[in-house]
Structures are given as C-alpha cells and as structure tokens.
Design an enzyme around this catalytic site. Structure first.
Site, PDB file in Angstrom:
ATOM      1  CG  LEU A  41      33.893 -52.192   5.045  1.00  0.00           C
ATOM      2  CD1 LEU A  41      35.120 -52.582   5.874  1.00  0.00           C
ATOM      3  CD2 LEU A  41      33.855 -53.049   3.779  1.00  0.00           C
ATOM      4  CG  ASN A  42      29.861 -48.392   1.605  1.00  0.00           C
ATOM      5  OD1 ASN A  42      29.623 -48.024   2.741  1.00  0.00           O
ATOM      6  ND2 ASN A  42      29.733 -47.581   0.586  1.00  0.00           N
ATOM      7  CG  ASP A  43      32.701 -47.044  -1.523  1.00  0.00           C
ATOM      8  OD1 ASP A  43      31.954 -48.019  -1.598  1.00  0.00           O
ATOM      9  OD2 ASP A  43      32.431 -45.928  -2.010  1.00  0.00           O
ATOM     10  CD  GLN A  59      31.879 -43.885   2.653  1.00  0.00           C
ATOM     11  OE1 GLN A  59      30.697 -43.616   2.476  1.00  0.00           O
ATOM     12  NE2 GLN A  59      32.730 -43.007   3.167  1.00  0.00           N
ATOM     13  CE1 TYR A 102      26.967 -41.274   2.084  1.00  0.00           C
ATOM     14  CE2 TYR A 102      26.528 -40.687  -0.199  1.00  0.00           C
ATOM     15  CZ  TYR A 102      26.108 -41.216   1.013  1.00  0.00           C
ATOM     16  OH  TYR A 102      24.819 -41.681   1.123  1.00  0.00           O
ATOM     17  CB  SER A 103      33.935 -42.702  -1.211  1.00  0.00           C
ATOM     18  OG  SER A 103      33.455 -43.903  -0.667  1.00  0.00           O
ATOM     19  NE  ARG A 161      27.896 -41.147  -5.096  1.00  0.00           N
ATOM     20  CZ  ARG A 161      26.674 -40.940  -5.589  1.00  0.00           C
ATOM     21  NH1 ARG A 161      26.056 -39.798  -5.392  1.00  0.00           N
ATOM     22  NH2 ARG A 161      26.066 -41.887  -6.289  1.00  0.00           N
TER      23      ARG A 161
HETATM   24  C1  FRU Z   1      30.027 -46.322  -3.748  1.00  0.00           C
HETATM   25  C2  FRU Z   1      29.344 -45.167  -3.045  1.00  0.00           C
HETATM   26  C3  FRU Z   1      30.057 -43.856  -3.289  1.00  0.00           C
HETATM   27  C4  FRU Z   1      29.663 -43.046  -2.093  1.00  0.00           C
HETATM   28  C5  FRU Z   1      29.645 -44.091  -1.004  1.00  0.00           C
HETATM   29  C6  FRU Z   1      28.630 -43.853   0.075  1.00  0.00           C
HETATM   30  O1  FRU Z   1      29.735 -47.557  -3.165  1.00  0.00           O
HETATM   31  O2  FRU Z   1      27.994 -45.077  -3.447  1.00  0.00           O
HETATM   32  O3  FRU Z   1      29.746 -43.240  -4.514  1.00  0.00           O
HETATM   33  O4  FRU Z   1      30.564 -42.027  -1.806  1.00  0.00           O
HETATM   34  O5  FRU Z   1      29.386 -45.321  -1.629  1.00  0.00           O
HETATM   35  O6  FRU Z   1      28.795 -44.776   1.105  1.00  0.00           O
END
Ligand code: FRU
Length: 483
Positions: A41-43, A59, A102-103, A161
């Site tokens: 998991l990220n953003d 994400q 992406y985000s 993005r």
């Molecule tokens: C930030 C980022 C965003 C991108 C996303 C990809 O952590 O790099 O800029 O949209 O993660 O997972």
C-alpha cells in the site's frame, strides 16, 4: 468492463486468497490502521465523505511488496474508525494506465462519485507518459472509466501526476504535481466548467517566488484548500537537502500558507513547513467532511526508503495509512489532532494522577501493552531530560534547556539507533497512539506530530518513564481494540 480488467481483478483476488493466512500471522499486523490485504500500500487516494459514508482508496500493488502497476484498493467507513474492505475500485487495464492507476482524488457531483487519477504509461524504451483520467460511479463501489481528460500541458516533463480536484465559486479546479523542464518541482493548476474540458492556468507557486527555484526536483501529491481564512497548499517535494533537523527523510511532505489568485492560480505564500517529524510519513491527502472538518490522512511510509527491509515483507504485505487527523490553522501553522471518533476504540482505562518521578526510570501499573492510547500531561519538568521508552524499541526524549524533542528508534535496516527531532517552546501534552508496529505522537495538542513504524520484540510491552531530575505528570492510558 474489459476482459483485461476482469483478468486483473481475478489475479489480485487470487493473490489475496493465496497469502491470506500468512499475512494474518504477522504479529506486526496492526489493530486499528488501514492496511493492504496483501502486497504493498502507498498513498491514500480519493478520500471523501459521500452520502454519509467515508471512502478511502489507496495505491495498491497486490502481487508483491514492491511498487509497479498500481491498483486502487478501497475501504469504506461510517465513522473513520471501523473500515470495511470493498471491491477493488480501479485496475490498470486500459492503454492509458497500463503501468499503473496512480494517485488521485474524488469529488461528488450530480449524484455520482467521480475519481480523477493519473494513468501511468511506460513505452517500450522505458519513456514515461502520463494522462489524467476520470472514472464515475453511481453506487460508490463500481467505477466506469471515462477516459483521459487532461493531456500533458506544455512546460512540464512527463512527471505530471496526482490530480486533486475540488469545486470553488461554481468552478472546478485541479492541482497536479509536476516537474518543469529545468527539473524544478511545481504544482500545476487547471480549471474546468464541466469536469471533462480542462484549461491549464499555470503554476500555483514557484514561477514568481525566486526562493523556490531550487526547492526540489519534483513535487508529488498536491492538495490546495481553504482553511480558517487562508489557502493551504500541501505537497510532497522530492530532492530537498537535509538542513539541521529538517528534511531528514528521503522525501518530505509539508505545506505553504498564503493567498491564491484563482484567476491565474498564483499563490503568495510563506515558508515551507514539514507536516510530520517522524520517520514514515508521505503523500497525505485531505478532504472536507460533512461536518466541515478538514481531515488529513497520510501514507505511513516513504518511497525509496529500503522498503524491502520492513520485516512485514516476509509476511507478504507492507505499509499502512496514518490515523485521520483534523487540521486547524493558527497563525499560519497547521495543527493536527486525531479525529475524536477514535475514542470509540478505547477499552480499559487506567489513570495515574500527580505522578512524581525523581532521577529514576519507572513503569506505571497497567501502563503497558502493544495497542494503546496514552495521554500525558506534564505539570512540571525540573530536569535536563525527560523520556518515555516504548517497548524497549523507541524513545521519546525531551530536553527543556534546548526545547528539543527527539524520537529515537532502532532502525529496521541495521538495528542502529536513529533519531528525528524538532524544537518546541515548551512541552505540555502528549497524545500517543501506539499500535502493534506504529507510533503516532501528537505533541501539545497538535503543534507537532511524529509518525513512525516500529518493530519491537513481540514479548516486550513495557512503557517506561524516566528523568534525571523531577517531573510531575498525569498519565491516562486506554487499551485500544481492533477496528
Ligand atoms: C507518491 C507517488 C505518486 C504516484 C504514486 C504511485 O508516493 O509516487 O506521485 O502517483 O506514488 O504509486
């Protein structure tokens, strides 16, 4: 729905099923934070309250614990505390997003939920393309992709993005994180009357503020909103150099406060402030909920930070989101406090009033565990040092003579002690949320926050207070249940 979409959903579901047992066995699985069911998991994405229900997308890489062609995972909640996993919202199934959805963000309009996100594409030569994409939903669960609504405007590299969309004075605005051809981080601003045709206005900041010419080479995940009479631009810049206690993580997240001319998008603003003083905090996103609160959630992680060394990786998952925090602005400084709904997770309460510690280290009866909320009110500190140790793994140390507040922990990479610090005028209160492998420390009613993962030995549940002088304090502790 395309067959590609169906296939990707099936593959993701299989990954969840395959590793479910292993993931659940991890002692570092958290009790009351949003995590991926498997993978990375990220953003936080698309955070919104719609028809009473909070939606949190994120994400998601279902297939391994690294980055790659991201999906949007989805949770919903009635109260920002208990989150229910929903059907995967987006899969990277179309040509304009084949290397990742992406985000992005969410808005409500005409009885529908709209998502705006970045379609990430890498061609055969590894060259990047980016498209801003719109998807809509009537039920908040099933999303229909409407295709690309913004192509890359002139003046930027393909690092363009993370659209954040909102409505203001009857118009739609979008900010996008980007990099110009001089390799400088920027936030582009666009405007639309119908959500599908977007006009590029320019840069929110940087163009007119000389001091910002070299403030990082890329700015990710921008968010621009009105709060307590000012405009606040939250952004995650990459490429800042460490300056004393500032900018110590690989990448930063912070904000500018000022005024925006919405006809040009230009912002006059003050200095950049970091949002968090801890080891893991990045890419936050805010929403205004139906109570009018501006709530922020961040990713409790940082890109390019030896992520593969997090011990959860052997259990096939990694990372979590922060607790939701309410933002307020006082004299151009953001204060962050956990949403009050979290008190519904409180279990057994333990109170120790007027505790005096004198040149000693003590534990307090029933103040131990791996999942708790702790509230410490300091009445007086006559000492060079006062500290709290968490599970023999992390320590919060305050030195009144310099005002320095330091969080130390054992690194998950090499087990060496590492630290992050900030400077305070004084220290009066600490509200600390400890989960099985995380700490979120709210200092002086939200003046500063330290957000970090920690990976202590499972058996060690101690909390130890210490000083080399005399300290008088009240300590409240609540066991925190599972969400
Ligand atoms: C930030 C980022 C965003 C991108 C996303 C990809 O952590 O790099 O800029 O949209 O993660 O997972």
């Amino acid at each position: 729905m395309s067959t590609r979409d169906e296939q990707l959903r099936k593959d993701a579901q299989e990954a969840v099923e395959k590793h479910k047992e292993l993931v659940q066995k991890d002692p570092y699985r958290l009790n009351y934070h949003i995590m991926p069911p498997v993978g990375l998991l990220n953003d936080p994405n698309g955070f919104i309250q719609w028809k009473g229900i909070y939606h949190m997308f994120y994400q998601w890489m279902p297939f391994h614990t690294g980055h790659g062609a991201k999906f949007w995972g989805h949770y919903t909640s009635n109260d920002l505390v208990h989150w229910q996993e929903e059907r995967t919202a987006l899969t990277p199934s179309e040509w304009y997003e084949k290397n990742g959805c992406y985000s992005g963000s969410a808005i409500a309009h005409n009885d529908q939920l709209y998502l705006f996100y970045t379609g990430n594409v890498k061609d055969e030569k590894g060259e990047r393309e980016s498209y801003q994409v719109m998807a809509t939903s009537k039920d908040g669960i099933h999303f229909e992709k409407q295709g690309v609504v913004v192509q890359l405007p002139e003046g930027y590299t393909a690092h363009f993005r993370d659209p954040k969309v909102w409505q203001q004075n009857g118009k739609w605005y979008m900010v996008v994180g980007t990099q110009n051809h001089q390799q400088q981080g920027r936030v582009a601003i666009l405007q639309s009357d119908n959500l599908t045709d977007w006009k590029h206005l320019g840069d929110v900041t940087g163009a007119h503020t000389k001091q910002l010419d070299a403030f990082g080479y890329m700015w990710e995940c921008p968010d621009l909103f009105h709060l307590d009479g000012k405009e606040v631009l939250v952004v995650s810049p990459q490429g800042l150099q460490k300056e004393g206690d500032k900018y110590e993580n690989v990448y930063q997240s912070g904000y500018f406060v000022g005024d925006v001319d919405y006809s040009t998008g230009e912002m006059q603003h003050g200095a950049f402030h970091e949002l968090d003083q801890g080891f893991e905090f990045y890419a936050p996103q805010t929403t205004e909920d139906e109570h009018g609160r501006r709530i922020l959630v961040g990713w409790m992680g940082v890109p390019d930070q030896n992520e593969e060394a997090h011990p959860t990786v052997q259990y096939k998952w990694i990372h979590t989101l922060t607790l939701p925090r309410v933002l307020t602005l006082k004299e151009e400084k953001l204060y962050q406090n956990p949403v009050e709904e979290l008190s519904s997770l409180r279990g057994k309460e333990t109170i120790h009033q007027q505790v005096r510690i004198q040149t000693q280290e003590i534990s307090l009866q029933d103040v131990e565990g791996d999942s708790m909320e702790l509230y410490v009110q300091l009445h007086s500190v006559e000492a060079d040092v006062v500290e709290i140790q968490f599970r023999n793994h992390a320590r919060l140390i305050y030195r009144p003579s310099t005002g320095k507040l330091t969080l130390e922990r054992k690194s998950f990479v090499d087990y060496q002690t590492e630290s992050r610090s900030c400077t305070l005028q004084n220290l009066s209160t600490l509200r600390i949320f400890m989960d099985t492998s995380s700490l979120e420390i709210f200092v002086n009613n939200g003046e500063e926050v330290f957000t970090s993962r920690m990976y202590p030995y499972e058996e060690n549940n101690s909390v130890i207070f210490g000083t080399n002088g005399t300290v008088l304090m009240d300590v409240h502790k609540w066991d925190m249940g599972k969400m």
